[in-house]
Design a protein around this motif. Structure first.
Motif, PDB file in Angstrom:
ATOM      1  N   ASN A  38      -6.200 -62.660 -16.458  1.00  0.00           N
ATOM      2  CA  ASN A  38      -5.841 -62.435 -17.863  1.00  0.00           C
ATOM      3  C   ASN A  38      -4.586 -63.216 -18.240  1.00  0.00           C
ATOM      4  OD1 ASN A  38      -8.001 -60.712 -18.205  1.00  0.00           O
ATOM      5  ND2 ASN A  38      -6.797 -58.861 -17.895  1.00  0.00           N
ATOM      6  N   GLU A  41      -5.454 -66.974 -18.482  1.00  0.00           N
ATOM      7  CA  GLU A  41      -6.229 -67.246 -19.702  1.00  0.00           C
ATOM      8  C   GLU A  41      -5.330 -67.175 -20.938  1.00  0.00           C
ATOM      9  OE1 GLU A  41      -9.372 -68.539 -21.749  1.00  0.00           O
ATOM     10  OE2 GLU A  41      -9.336 -68.264 -19.577  1.00  0.00           O
ATOM     11  N   ALA A  42      -4.423 -66.214 -20.953  1.00  0.00           N
ATOM     12  CA  ALA A  42      -3.508 -66.101 -22.094  1.00  0.00           C
ATOM     13  C   ALA A  42      -2.577 -67.307 -22.174  1.00  0.00           C
ATOM     14  CB  ALA A  42      -2.692 -64.814 -21.984  1.00  0.00           C
ATOM     15  N   ARG A  44      -3.328 -70.331 -21.136  1.00  0.00           N
ATOM     16  CA  ARG A  44      -4.158 -71.435 -21.635  1.00  0.00           C
ATOM     17  C   ARG A  44      -4.353 -71.350 -23.149  1.00  0.00           C
ATOM     18  NH1 ARG A  44      -7.281 -70.140 -16.843  1.00  0.00           N
ATOM     19  NH2 ARG A  44      -6.830 -71.702 -15.270  1.00  0.00           N
ATOM     20  N   ASP A  45      -4.447 -70.107 -23.657  1.00  0.00           N
ATOM     21  CA  ASP A  45      -4.609 -69.894 -25.098  1.00  0.00           C
ATOM     22  C   ASP A  45      -3.279 -69.900 -25.837  1.00  0.00           C
ATOM     23  OD1 ASP A  45      -7.318 -69.670 -24.687  1.00  0.00           O
ATOM     24  OD2 ASP A  45      -7.299 -67.468 -24.654  1.00  0.00           O
ATOM     25  N   GLU A  46      -2.201 -70.191 -25.113  1.00  0.00           N
ATOM     26  CA  GLU A  46      -0.839 -70.235 -25.654  1.00  0.00           C
ATOM     27  C   GLU A  46      -0.403 -68.890 -26.236  1.00  0.00           C
ATOM     28  OE1 GLU A  46      -0.408 -73.575 -28.261  1.00  0.00           O
ATOM     29  OE2 GLU A  46      -1.070 -74.984 -26.719  1.00  0.00           O
ATOM     30  N   ASP A  47      -0.896 -67.812 -25.634  1.00  0.00           N
ATOM     31  CA  ASP A  47      -0.498 -66.453 -26.001  1.00  0.00           C
ATOM     32  C   ASP A  47       0.482 -65.956 -24.935  1.00  0.00           C
ATOM     33  OD1 ASP A  47      -0.256 -63.861 -26.918  1.00  0.00           O
ATOM     34  OD2 ASP A  47      -2.222 -63.232 -26.158  1.00  0.00           O
TER      35      ASP A  47
END
Length: 122
Positions: A38, A41-42, A44-47
């Motif tokens: 998680n 992935e966050a 990578r999503d710039e979150d």
């Protein structure tokens, strides 16, 4: 005859403890792997906020395992894993996602090692 039964009970208790600790480590490895996935992935999503939340959950899980299972398991592994997660969180705080990825990869290797060692007991 009573001594034989006592020895069998002791051996059975040791096997139960070994299987229980192995099960707990495998369960921990699955949970922490999900947190690591998680967080990656966050990132990578710039979150970065979501990534930091996943890392905080993983570090808290490591802390609970270290405190709750210290009578059955080596606490050094959980301490090193928690340190890697907190280091990745620090890199994200300073807006350095590549360095955080490095720490997360190191944490993944540690989790895989824990899971492998737990499977060897079974």
């Amino acid at each position: 005859m009573k001594r034989i039964y006592a020895c069998l009970v002791i051996v059975a208790a040791l096997l139960v403890i070994a299987f229980y600790s192995s099960f707990r480590v495998q369960q921990f490895a699955e949970e922490i792997s999900e947190d690591l996935d998680n967080a990656m992935e966050a990132i990578r999503d710039e979150d970065l906020t979501g990534a930091r939340q996943a890392l905080a959950e993983g570090a808290e899980l490591c802390d609970r395992m270290r405190e709750g299972m210290n009578h059955l398991l080596r606490t050094e592994d959980f301490t090193e894993l928690e340190a890697a997660l907190r280091a990745a969180d620090g890199h994200l705080e300073w807006n350095a996602p590549e360095e955080a990825f490095g720490e997360l990869r190191r944490a993944q290797v540690q989790v895989e090692t824990l899971a492998w060692l737990a499977q060897r007991i079974i």
